[in-house]
Design an enzyme around this catalytic site. Structure first.
Site, PDB file in Angstrom:
ATOM      1  N   CYS A  71      41.147  61.639  20.026  1.00 53.70           N
ATOM      2  CA  CYS A  71      40.525  60.963  18.741  1.00 53.70           C
ATOM      3  C   CYS A  71      39.295  61.984  18.193  1.00 53.70           C
ATOM      4  CB  CYS A  71      39.601  59.743  18.729  1.00 53.70           C
ATOM      5  SG  CYS A  71      41.287  58.514  19.130  1.00 53.70           S
TER       6      CYS A  71
HETATM    7  N1  COA Z   1      46.953  38.667  21.158  1.00 52.91           N
HETATM    8  C1  COA Z   1      46.107  37.787  22.767  1.00 52.91           C
HETATM    9  N2  COA Z   1      46.128  37.781  23.043  1.00 52.91           N
HETATM   10  C2  COA Z   1      45.774  39.776  23.833  1.00 52.91           C
HETATM   11  C3  COA Z   1      46.936  40.495  22.890  1.00 52.91           C
HETATM   12  C4  COA Z   1      47.188  39.784  22.098  1.00 52.91           C
HETATM   13  N3  COA Z   1      48.148  41.128  21.095  1.00 52.91           N
HETATM   14  N4  COA Z   1      46.276  41.954  23.526  1.00 52.91           N
HETATM   15  C5  COA Z   1      45.001  41.250  24.657  1.00 52.91           C
HETATM   16  N5  COA Z   1      45.663  39.664  24.931  1.00 52.91           N
HETATM   17  C6  COA Z   1      44.618  39.049  26.264  1.00 52.91           C
HETATM   18  C7  COA Z   1      45.161  39.811  27.427  1.00 52.91           C
HETATM   19  O1  COA Z   1      46.562  38.889  27.848  1.00 52.91           O
HETATM   20  C8  COA Z   1      44.361  39.308  28.141  1.00 52.91           C
HETATM   21  O2  COA Z   1      44.379  38.093  28.512  1.00 52.91           O
HETATM   22  P1  COA Z   1      44.185  37.414  29.888  1.00 52.91           P
HETATM   23  O3  COA Z   1      42.406  36.803  30.024  1.00 52.91           O
HETATM   24  O4  COA Z   1      44.569  35.937  29.913  1.00 52.91           O
HETATM   25  O5  COA Z   1      44.512  37.749  30.957  1.00 52.91           O
HETATM   26  C9  COA Z   1      43.529  39.121  26.734  1.00 52.91           C
HETATM   27  O6  COA Z   1      43.062  39.406  25.926  1.00 52.91           O
HETATM   28  C10 COA Z   1      41.640  39.642  27.580  1.00 52.91           C
HETATM   29  O7  COA Z   1      42.516  41.425  27.367  1.00 52.91           O
HETATM   30  P2  COA Z   1      41.982  42.582  27.103  1.00 52.91           P
HETATM   31  O8  COA Z   1      42.971  43.660  27.319  1.00 52.91           O
HETATM   32  O9  COA Z   1      41.540  43.016  28.634  1.00 52.91           O
HETATM   33  O10 COA Z   1      40.646  43.220  26.131  1.00 52.91           O
HETATM   34  P3  COA Z   1      39.683  43.591  25.450  1.00 52.91           P
HETATM   35  O11 COA Z   1      39.003  42.395  25.204  1.00 52.91           O
HETATM   36  O12 COA Z   1      39.389  44.691  26.695  1.00 52.91           O
HETATM   37  O13 COA Z   1      40.491  43.848  23.952  1.00 52.91           O
HETATM   38  C11 COA Z   1      40.679  46.282  23.223  1.00 52.91           C
HETATM   39  C12 COA Z   1      41.255  44.969  24.279  1.00 52.91           C
HETATM   40  C13 COA Z   1      41.583  47.214  23.334  1.00 52.91           C
HETATM   41  C14 COA Z   1      40.336  45.507  22.098  1.00 52.91           C
HETATM   42  C15 COA Z   1      39.189  46.341  23.769  1.00 52.91           C
HETATM   43  O14 COA Z   1      38.988  46.987  25.294  1.00 52.91           O
HETATM   44  C16 COA Z   1      39.469  48.230  23.411  1.00 52.91           C
HETATM   45  O15 COA Z   1      39.225  48.623  22.457  1.00 52.91           O
HETATM   46  N6  COA Z   1      38.921  49.074  24.177  1.00 52.91           N
HETATM   47  C17 COA Z   1      38.384  50.372  23.645  1.00 52.91           C
HETATM   48  C18 COA Z   1      39.696  51.141  23.503  1.00 52.91           C
HETATM   49  C19 COA Z   1      39.114  52.533  23.213  1.00 52.91           C
HETATM   50  O16 COA Z   1      37.946  52.517  21.853  1.00 52.91           O
HETATM   51  N7  COA Z   1      40.127  53.628  22.858  1.00 52.91           N
HETATM   52  C20 COA Z   1      40.548  54.447  22.414  1.00 52.91           C
HETATM   53  C21 COA Z   1      41.879  54.475  21.347  1.00 52.91           C
HETATM   54  S1  COA Z   1      41.560  55.692  20.829  1.00 52.91           S
END
Ligand code: COA
Length: 393
Positions: free
Chosen positions: A176
């Protein structure tokens, strides 16, 4: 405070013992956006259909505890967790087909232009036109992107040839952060007098390395191409952006990873082979990268004798709206509004290294001469890059 800023070299290249010849600026940028776009609603409908099929086909094994039942994705979660509402893609239909859930591209012969070249050239042409620059006067092309379509010849050399540029080109990948690392590399060529005009092209076909069957990440990425023309101020067009400083940082982490490689080929359909596509520990990334990037920006501002609160606009990496909110809060000392830290996540999704460049491209013309801003990327590696700029008439 900003009056005290001089055209500082990168803090990695302090200039000590080196005669700095050129003064790097951003002359212009270009953007190519694929016409097709997938909304969260369309994406989730297809994903949930896949979940239903998978669970029905494996009902007995799921009942016996041998296979895990899959869970629905949701539009509400995606928007709330990431700020993403839609993403552009090169091929929509196969991605939404629950039997495929991956892009499908027609094989191109060696005589045809490759895809990354094709879209990179579109963005590059726009940057060249905006700068009024003849390709013959460009000295180098860097193709800076998260993944390359092939091992070699370098994508950059194909782009160079398609544009009719003499000189040289090479590929670079810092996930990225590829575009900001490319900008520093280009700026250093200019500073050292090795080039006067360098194109940094970032064709990001992220749909090819996203696992569209992974609920945790299937909504994240989108396709796009950007180009940044970095030049010596002596030849830059009016209305350019002086590069005040560039700074890069990497810290190894396995929290964002893609194991695809020439020793290790991707099989998207293969059970257990998901790590040949994008995988991440999103929560850890969020927690670890936000302070790293905020500290880096504040430290670099200090080195420039600039109060970071005076930055007129932050063009941050577009991965997650919450991350950007926290970073801008730490840098500016208050919650940034859309004018101070514009987002393109809602319509583009995460476009890897191109994200902060799209934000800059679409949201920089309205600033006044003398305004300072920051282009900032962060992502896998971990990697982070800052480019402090000031608008010049
Ligand atoms: N739809 C519905 N629920 C979902 C889901 C989806 N597509 N994906 C995950 N969940 C659920 C999970 O199962 C979890 O449920 P639980 O609490 O019952 O276990 C809950 O949502 C939270 O999941 P989590 O993965 O911890 O979500 P989050 O709030 O951390 O958001 C991201 C996920 C990926 C959006 C976030 O962590 C993020 O953007 N992080 C930075 C990533 C980044 O910048 N990466 C760089 C890439 S280049």
């Amino acid at each position: 405070m900003q009056d005290t800023i001089t055209n500082e070299p990168s803090s990695q290249n302090s200039g000590e013992g080196v005669a700095l010849i050129g003064r790097p600026v951003i002359s212009a940028t270009g953007l190519f956006t694929p016409t097709e776009s997938i909304t969260n609603e369309e994406l989730v409908a297809s994903f949930n259909e896949f979940v239903d099929c998978h669970n029905a086909e494996n009902a007995e094994a799921i009942e016996a505890g041998d296979v895990e039942a899959l869970t629905y994705s949701s539009v509400e979660f995606i928007e709330k967790a990431s700020g993403i509402k839609a993403r552009h893609v090169m091929t929509k239909e196969p991605i939404l087909n629950p039997d495929i859930m991956a892009p499908r591209f027609e094989e191109r012969s060696n005589d045809e232009q490759s895809m990354m070249c094709e879209i990179g050239v579109k963005a590059a042409r726009q940057a060249l036109e905006r700068a009024g620059r003849d390709p013959k006067d460009v000295d180098a092309v860097l193709c800076a992107a998260s993944n390359m379509e092939r091992g070699y010849p370098a994508m950059a050399i194909e782009i160079q040839q398609a544009l009719g540029i003499e000189g040289f080109g090479f590929d670079m990948n810092v996930a990225c952060s590829s575009a900001t690392f490319g900008i520093q590399t280009a700026a250093d060529y200019v500073r050292a007098g090795n080039a006067k005009s360098v194109l940094v092209v970032s064709p990001e076909i992220t749909s090819g390395h996203l696992n569209w069957r992974d609920r945790d990440s299937h909504f994240i990425f989108g396709d796009v191409a950007t180009a940044v023309l970095v030049e010596d101020a002596a030849r830059a067009p009016a209305n350019h952006w002086e590069i005040l400083s560039t700074k890069l940082k990497t810290v190894f982490s396995n929290n964002i990873r893609n194991n695809f490689g020439f020793l290790n080929r991707a099989t998207p359909e293969g059970v257990g082979k998901a790590d040949k596509l994008f995988v991440q520990e999103g929560r850890k990334v969020f927690k670890e990268v936000v302070p790293m990037v905020a500290d880096m920006i504040i430290e670099e501002a200090k080195r420039l004798r600039m109060d970071p609160k005076t930055l007129r606009r932050l063009w941050l990496h577009q991965a997650n709206a919450g991350m950007n909110r926290l970073i801008s809060q730490r840098v500016l000392g208050h919650e940034a509004n859309d004018d101070e830290s514009p987002t393109v996540l809602d319509t583009y999704g995460n476009t890897s290294s191109a994200g902060s460049i799209i934000a800059f491209h679409l949201n920089s013309e309205d600033l006044d001469v003398g305004d300072t801003g920051l282009i900032c990327s962060f992502g896998a590696g971990y990697s982070a890059g800052t480019v402090f700029v000031r608008k010049i008439a």
